[in-house]
Design a protein around this motif. Structure first.
Motif, PDB file in Angstrom:
ATOM      1  N   ALA A   8       0.842  -1.183   0.000  1.00  0.00           N
ATOM      2  CA  ALA A   8       0.000   0.000   0.000  1.00  0.00           C
ATOM      3  C   ALA A   8       0.883   1.241   0.000  1.00  0.00           C
ATOM      4  O   ALA A   8       2.036   1.193   0.440  1.00  0.00           O
ATOM      5  CB  ALA A   8      -0.913   0.005   1.227  1.00  0.00           C
ATOM      6  N   PRO A   9       0.361   2.371  -0.482  1.00  0.00           N
ATOM      7  CA  PRO A   9       1.131   3.618  -0.409  1.00  0.00           C
ATOM      8  C   PRO A   9       1.438   3.989   1.043  1.00  0.00           C
ATOM      9  O   PRO A   9       0.584   3.848   1.920  1.00  0.00           O
ATOM     10  CB  PRO A   9       0.204   4.650  -1.062  1.00  0.00           C
ATOM     11  CG  PRO A   9      -0.717   3.852  -1.908  1.00  0.00           C
ATOM     12  CD  PRO A   9      -0.920   2.553  -1.189  1.00  0.00           C
ATOM     13  N   PHE A  10       2.645   4.447   1.297  1.00  0.00           N
ATOM     14  CA  PHE A  10       3.042   4.878   2.637  1.00  0.00           C
ATOM     15  C   PHE A  10       2.393   6.227   2.923  1.00  0.00           C
ATOM     16  O   PHE A  10       2.596   7.194   2.210  1.00  0.00           O
ATOM     17  CB  PHE A  10       4.572   5.011   2.687  1.00  0.00           C
ATOM     18  CG  PHE A  10       5.135   5.190   4.071  1.00  0.00           C
ATOM     19  CD1 PHE A  10       4.811   6.300   4.833  1.00  0.00           C
ATOM     20  CD2 PHE A  10       6.009   4.267   4.618  1.00  0.00           C
ATOM     21  CE1 PHE A  10       5.326   6.483   6.101  1.00  0.00           C
ATOM     22  CE2 PHE A  10       6.545   4.437   5.885  1.00  0.00           C
ATOM     23  CZ  PHE A  10       6.189   5.554   6.628  1.00  0.00           C
ATOM     24  N   GLY A  11       1.613   6.290   3.983  1.00  0.00           N
ATOM     25  CA  GLY A  11       0.964   7.527   4.379  1.00  0.00           C
ATOM     26  C   GLY A  11       1.204   7.840   5.836  1.00  0.00           C
ATOM     27  O   GLY A  11       1.800   7.042   6.578  1.00  0.00           O
ATOM     28  N   GLN A  42       7.597   9.786  -1.529  1.00  0.00           N
ATOM     29  CA  GLN A  42       6.547   8.821  -1.828  1.00  0.00           C
ATOM     30  C   GLN A  42       7.066   7.462  -1.382  1.00  0.00           C
ATOM     31  O   GLN A  42       8.275   7.234  -1.402  1.00  0.00           O
ATOM     32  CB  GLN A  42       6.237   8.803  -3.323  1.00  0.00           C
ATOM     33  CG  GLN A  42       5.821  10.150  -3.887  1.00  0.00           C
ATOM     34  CD  GLN A  42       5.631  10.084  -5.387  1.00  0.00           C
ATOM     35  OE1 GLN A  42       4.670   9.515  -5.877  1.00  0.00           O
ATOM     36  NE2 GLN A  42       6.573  10.675  -6.119  1.00  0.00           N
ATOM     37  N   GLY A  43       6.183   6.574  -0.988  1.00  0.00           N
ATOM     38  CA  GLY A  43       6.691   5.313  -0.480  1.00  0.00           C
ATOM     39  C   GLY A  43       5.669   4.200  -0.487  1.00  0.00           C
ATOM     40  O   GLY A  43       4.513   4.369  -0.904  1.00  0.00           O
ATOM     41  N   VAL A  44       6.130   3.060   0.000  1.00  0.00           N
ATOM     42  CA  VAL A  44       5.336   1.836   0.008  1.00  0.00           C
ATOM     43  C   VAL A  44       5.515   1.146   1.351  1.00  0.00           C
ATOM     44  O   VAL A  44       6.620   1.155   1.918  1.00  0.00           O
ATOM     45  CB  VAL A  44       5.781   0.886  -1.133  1.00  0.00           C
ATOM     46  CG1 VAL A  44       4.968  -0.404  -1.113  1.00  0.00           C
ATOM     47  CG2 VAL A  44       5.646   1.572  -2.491  1.00  0.00           C
ATOM     48  N   VAL A  45       4.444   0.552   1.861  1.00  0.00           N
ATOM     49  CA  VAL A  45       4.535  -0.339   3.009  1.00  0.00           C
ATOM     50  C   VAL A  45       4.068  -1.721   2.571  1.00  0.00           C
ATOM     51  O   VAL A  45       3.199  -1.851   1.699  1.00  0.00           O
ATOM     52  CB  VAL A  45       3.689   0.130   4.214  1.00  0.00           C
ATOM     53  CG1 VAL A  45       4.198   1.460   4.731  1.00  0.00           C
ATOM     54  CG2 VAL A  45       2.206   0.225   3.857  1.00  0.00           C
ATOM     55  N   ALA A  46       4.664  -2.740   3.148  1.00  0.00           N
ATOM     56  CA  ALA A  46       4.183  -4.113   2.983  1.00  0.00           C
ATOM     57  C   ALA A  46       3.489  -4.520   4.275  1.00  0.00           C
ATOM     58  O   ALA A  46       4.003  -4.253   5.367  1.00  0.00           O
ATOM     59  CB  ALA A  46       5.342  -5.056   2.678  1.00  0.00           C
TER      60      ALA A  46
END
Length: 271
Positions: A8-11, A42-46
């Protein structure tokens, strides 16, 4: 990787989980330090069963992109998750050149992804000694930020206006007109000085001496590159070298005019 793993997008809603991961990894970052990087990235989390198990951020600086804050939960390592989340984060931007600072543990992955070694980054920290006041250096005014951004861009080819603007709101910028600047802010256990841009080592020492004067006994961190020769001075004032990272890049741009050295990095402001 398991069937329950999703990305998911990192927020901002992931900051607490990211802080947990970094604490488990032994990083000094506070929630505020994560929030700073997230605000310009901008980023991503698993996530596995709703629990964040990995993070990766990509920070666009014009023609340059920084990959940072790459963490994989210890229980999830060895499954290719680090590679996958890093590639997903990098897909969020298309700079001409990517940069990162690697640990020895992460080096094999980054080499496989096409990064090459281009230098060393030395982390110095400790309780700083009492230092005398330094003449010829002053605190910058808000109106001088565009000139500082231009000096930084000419040094390393990256447009870090977003980062420097955010840092100026959280700390202070010391300035020697036409010769260099240094940013100081709260970080981790105390304060960090970085980025520092200077035309030579003597200017860098003056900037650091100005920023650190009157802060005897406080915990400080400064990161330097292997292009400088002030490690001995830093150790003499109480900032011992505690770690060394590997600067890496993929792609290549012209890194500035050569009028300045990129004396120090953002000291893990970008992980």
């Amino acid at each position: 990787m398991t069937q329950t793993l999703n990305f998911a997008p990192f927020g901002p809603e992931h900051l607490d989980a990211a802080l947990r991961l970094s604490r488990e990894a032994g990083w000094p970052h506070r929630r505020e330090d994560w929030a700073l990087v997230q605000s310009v990235s901008q980023g991503v989390v698993a996530q596995e069963d709703g629990r964040v198990v990995a993070t990766a951020l990509a920070t666009p600086f014009g023609p340059v992109g920084m990959v940072n804050m790459i963490i994989v939960d210890e229980t999830m390592r060895g499954r290719g998750l680090g590679r996958e989340i890093m590639q997903q984060a990098m897909a969020l931007a298309q700079p001409q050149e990517w940069r990162l600072v690697a640990t020895q543990a992460g080096l094999p992955l980054y080499l496989k992804l096409g990064f090459v070694e281009c230098g060393l980054v030395h982390q110095h920290q400790g309780h700083v000694a009492e230092l005398p006041a330094v003449q010829g250096v002053r605190w910058a005014e808000a109106a001088e930020l565009p000139a500082i951004v231009a000096m930084d861009r000419d040094t390393n080819g990256a447009d870090r206006a977003s980062l420097l603007t955010a840092l100026a709101k959280r700390g202070r910028i010391a300035l020697i007109d036409g010769k260099g600047f240094a940013v100081m802010r709260d970080f981790g256990r105390g304060h960090v000085v970085g980025p520092v841009v200077a035309q030579d080592d003597a200017t860098a020492r003056d900037l650091l001496g100005f920023v650190l004067a009157g802060r005897g006994g406080e915990f400080m961190r400064v990161d330097t590159t292997d292009q400088t020769d002030i490690a001995g001075w830093l150790q003499d004032i109480g900032l011992a070298r505690v770690d060394t990272g590997i600067a890496m890049r993929r792609g290549n741009i012209q890194a500035g005019t050569g009028a300045f050295q990129r004396f120090a990095l953002a000291a893990q402001a970008l992980g």
